[in-house]
Design a protein around this motif. Structure first.
Motif, PDB file in Angstrom:
ATOM      1  N   VAL A  24      53.276  30.663  49.557  1.00  0.00           N
ATOM      2  CA  VAL A  24      54.556  31.368  49.551  1.00  0.00           C
ATOM      3  C   VAL A  24      54.617  32.348  48.396  1.00  0.00           C
ATOM      4  CG1 VAL A  24      57.065  31.077  49.366  1.00  0.00           C
ATOM      5  CG2 VAL A  24      55.714  29.443  50.687  1.00  0.00           C
ATOM      6  N   ILE A  25      54.127  31.917  47.240  1.00  0.00           N
ATOM      7  CA  ILE A  25      54.084  32.790  46.062  1.00  0.00           C
ATOM      8  C   ILE A  25      52.677  32.764  45.482  1.00  0.00           C
ATOM      9  CG2 ILE A  25      56.535  32.519  45.525  1.00  0.00           C
ATOM     10  CD1 ILE A  25      55.787  30.514  43.390  1.00  0.00           C
ATOM     11  N   SER A  26      52.427  33.697  44.589  1.00  0.00           N
ATOM     12  CA  SER A  26      51.105  33.813  43.978  1.00  0.00           C
ATOM     13  C   SER A  26      51.118  33.219  42.577  1.00  0.00           C
ATOM     14  CB  SER A  26      50.715  35.289  43.898  1.00  0.00           C
ATOM     15  OG  SER A  26      49.516  35.442  43.182  1.00  0.00           O
ATOM     16  N   LYS A  27      49.987  32.656  42.167  1.00  0.00           N
ATOM     17  CA  LYS A  27      49.890  32.161  40.796  1.00  0.00           C
ATOM     18  C   LYS A  27      49.621  33.303  39.823  1.00  0.00           C
ATOM     19  CE  LYS A  27      45.072  30.832  41.349  1.00  0.00           C
ATOM     20  NZ  LYS A  27      44.109  29.747  41.321  1.00  0.00           N
ATOM     21  N   TYR A  70      51.857  42.776  40.870  1.00  0.00           N
ATOM     22  CA  TYR A  70      51.898  43.228  42.255  1.00  0.00           C
ATOM     23  C   TYR A  70      50.916  42.459  43.122  1.00  0.00           C
ATOM     24  CZ  TYR A  70      51.509  46.369  46.232  1.00  0.00           C
ATOM     25  OH  TYR A  70      51.483  46.891  47.494  1.00  0.00           O
ATOM     26  N   ARG A  71      51.336  42.158  44.327  1.00  0.00           N
ATOM     27  CA  ARG A  71      50.450  41.503  45.292  1.00  0.00           C
ATOM     28  C   ARG A  71      50.755  42.076  46.658  1.00  0.00           C
ATOM     29  NH1 ARG A  71      51.345  35.143  46.818  1.00  0.00           N
ATOM     30  NH2 ARG A  71      52.011  35.643  48.875  1.00  0.00           N
ATOM     31  N   GLY A  77      64.120  43.219  43.527  1.00  0.00           N
ATOM     32  CA  GLY A  77      64.600  42.374  42.435  1.00  0.00           C
ATOM     33  C   GLY A  77      65.182  41.063  42.934  1.00  0.00           C
ATOM     34  N   TYR A  78      65.957  41.134  44.001  1.00  0.00           N
ATOM     35  CA  TYR A  78      66.561  39.939  44.592  1.00  0.00           C
ATOM     36  C   TYR A  78      65.481  38.972  45.079  1.00  0.00           C
ATOM     37  CZ  TYR A  78      69.432  37.067  47.686  1.00  0.00           C
ATOM     38  OH  TYR A  78      70.040  36.018  48.298  1.00  0.00           O
ATOM     39  N   LEU A  79      64.482  39.511  45.774  1.00  0.00           N
ATOM     40  CA  LEU A  79      63.412  38.651  46.290  1.00  0.00           C
ATOM     41  C   LEU A  79      62.575  38.054  45.161  1.00  0.00           C
ATOM     42  CD1 LEU A  79      62.325  40.604  49.475  1.00  0.00           C
ATOM     43  CD2 LEU A  79      63.664  38.499  49.327  1.00  0.00           C
ATOM     44  N   GLN A  80      62.400  38.804  44.092  1.00  0.00           N
ATOM     45  CA  GLN A  80      61.686  38.269  42.927  1.00  0.00           C
ATOM     46  C   GLN A  80      62.432  37.055  42.373  1.00  0.00           C
ATOM     47  OE1 GLN A  80      58.740  39.244  41.776  1.00  0.00           O
ATOM     48  NE2 GLN A  80      58.695  37.979  39.957  1.00  0.00           N
ATOM     49  N   ILE A  81      63.733  37.174  42.228  1.00  0.00           N
ATOM     50  CA  ILE A  81      64.547  36.053  41.741  1.00  0.00           C
ATOM     51  C   ILE A  81      64.489  34.892  42.729  1.00  0.00           C
ATOM     52  CG2 ILE A  81      66.926  35.305  41.276  1.00  0.00           C
ATOM     53  CD1 ILE A  81      67.424  38.205  40.237  1.00  0.00           C
ATOM     54  N   TYR A  82      64.626  35.199  44.010  1.00  0.00           N
ATOM     55  CA  TYR A  82      64.662  34.164  45.048  1.00  0.00           C
ATOM     56  C   TYR A  82      63.353  33.389  45.125  1.00  0.00           C
ATOM     57  CZ  TYR A  82      65.539  32.027  49.590  1.00  0.00           C
ATOM     58  OH  TYR A  82      65.704  31.132  50.602  1.00  0.00           O
ATOM     59  N   TYR A  83      62.242  34.122  45.208  1.00  0.00           N
ATOM     60  CA  TYR A  83      60.956  33.458  45.396  1.00  0.00           C
ATOM     61  C   TYR A  83      60.368  32.864  44.120  1.00  0.00           C
ATOM     62  CZ  TYR A  83      60.483  34.868  50.230  1.00  0.00           C
ATOM     63  OH  TYR A  83      60.669  35.006  51.561  1.00  0.00           O
ATOM     64  N   TYR A  84      60.569  33.495  42.981  1.00  0.00           N
ATOM     65  CA  TYR A  84      59.897  33.050  41.762  1.00  0.00           C
ATOM     66  C   TYR A  84      60.799  32.288  40.796  1.00  0.00           C
ATOM     67  CZ  TYR A  84      55.713  35.460  43.176  1.00  0.00           C
ATOM     68  OH  TYR A  84      54.578  35.831  43.861  1.00  0.00           O
ATOM     69  N   PHE A 108      61.615  23.415  45.293  1.00  0.00           N
ATOM     70  CA  PHE A 108      60.412  22.849  45.897  1.00  0.00           C
ATOM     71  C   PHE A 108      59.258  22.643  44.920  1.00  0.00           C
ATOM     72  CE2 PHE A 108      62.508  25.390  49.256  1.00  0.00           C
ATOM     73  CZ  PHE A 108      62.942  24.324  50.022  1.00  0.00           C
ATOM     74  N   GLY A 109      59.354  23.233  43.748  1.00  0.00           N
ATOM     75  CA  GLY A 109      58.281  23.132  42.775  1.00  0.00           C
ATOM     76  C   GLY A 109      57.315  24.303  42.895  1.00  0.00           C
ATOM     77  N   MET A 110      56.946  24.847  41.757  1.00  0.00           N
ATOM     78  CA  MET A 110      56.058  26.012  41.702  1.00  0.00           C
ATOM     79  C   MET A 110      54.699  25.707  42.327  1.00  0.00           C
ATOM     80  SD  MET A 110      55.914  29.200  40.591  1.00  0.00           S
ATOM     81  CE  MET A 110      56.926  29.508  39.166  1.00  0.00           C
ATOM     82  N   GLU A 111      54.141  24.529  42.020  1.00  0.00           N
ATOM     83  CA  GLU A 111      52.815  24.170  42.531  1.00  0.00           C
ATOM     84  C   GLU A 111      52.804  24.132  44.056  1.00  0.00           C
ATOM     85  OE1 GLU A 111      54.516  22.166  40.320  1.00  0.00           O
ATOM     86  OE2 GLU A 111      53.548  22.986  38.534  1.00  0.00           O
TER      87      GLU A 111
END
Length: 143
Positions: A72-75, A79-80, A48-55, A62-65
């Protein structure tokens, strides 16, 4: 503490959330021992913490794009699995240096007030060490 209050509260919420999740896991799984409950709760909260941190947090900085472009993250939502057994799981030095930069860039001065609400001392929390913390306690007036 001016600048670090938000992060401190966030961590306190996670400590308390750990107890809530653990209590619910114990109700659902009465046959689990304390270690199983603790480590399962720990894994749930880390996810949960990493979900908040990364997404949520990093896209604000830094901007989602950019994060999607750099991988770093998936569009895609959900689950990935990009785990690679050949890569040694460790933190890079760059990551810890960047986190330290955020720490020193924030305003974090502790203001100490007397019983008449007059500030009698300020103290930079960014440079707080156990030795300074001890000396700070010594300089405060007892009530």
């Amino acid at each position: 503490p001016n600048g670090v209050m938000g992060s401190n509260i966030f961590h306190i919420w996670f400590y308390r959330l750990h107890n809530v999740v653990a209590a619910n896991l114990e109700k659902i799984n009465p046959c689990w021992d304390d270690n199983k409950i603790f480590y399962t709760t720990r894994e749930i909260l880390i996810a949960g913490y990493l979900q908040i941190y990364y997404y949520q947090f990093l896209p604000l900085l830094f901007g989602m794009e950019r994060l999607i472009k750099d991988g770093v993250i998936s569009k895609h939502k959900g689950y990935r699995d990009v785990y690679d057994e050949k890569i040694i799981p460790q933190m890079s030095d760059e990551y810890s240096y960047v986190l330290r930069w955020f720490h020193i860039a924030q305003e974090a001065t502790l203001e100490l007030y007397d019983e008449n609400y007059k500030c009698f001392k300020t103290f930079p929390m960014v440079n707080l060490t156990p030795e300074q913390h001890t000396s700070l306690k010594m300089t405060m007036k007892p009530r």
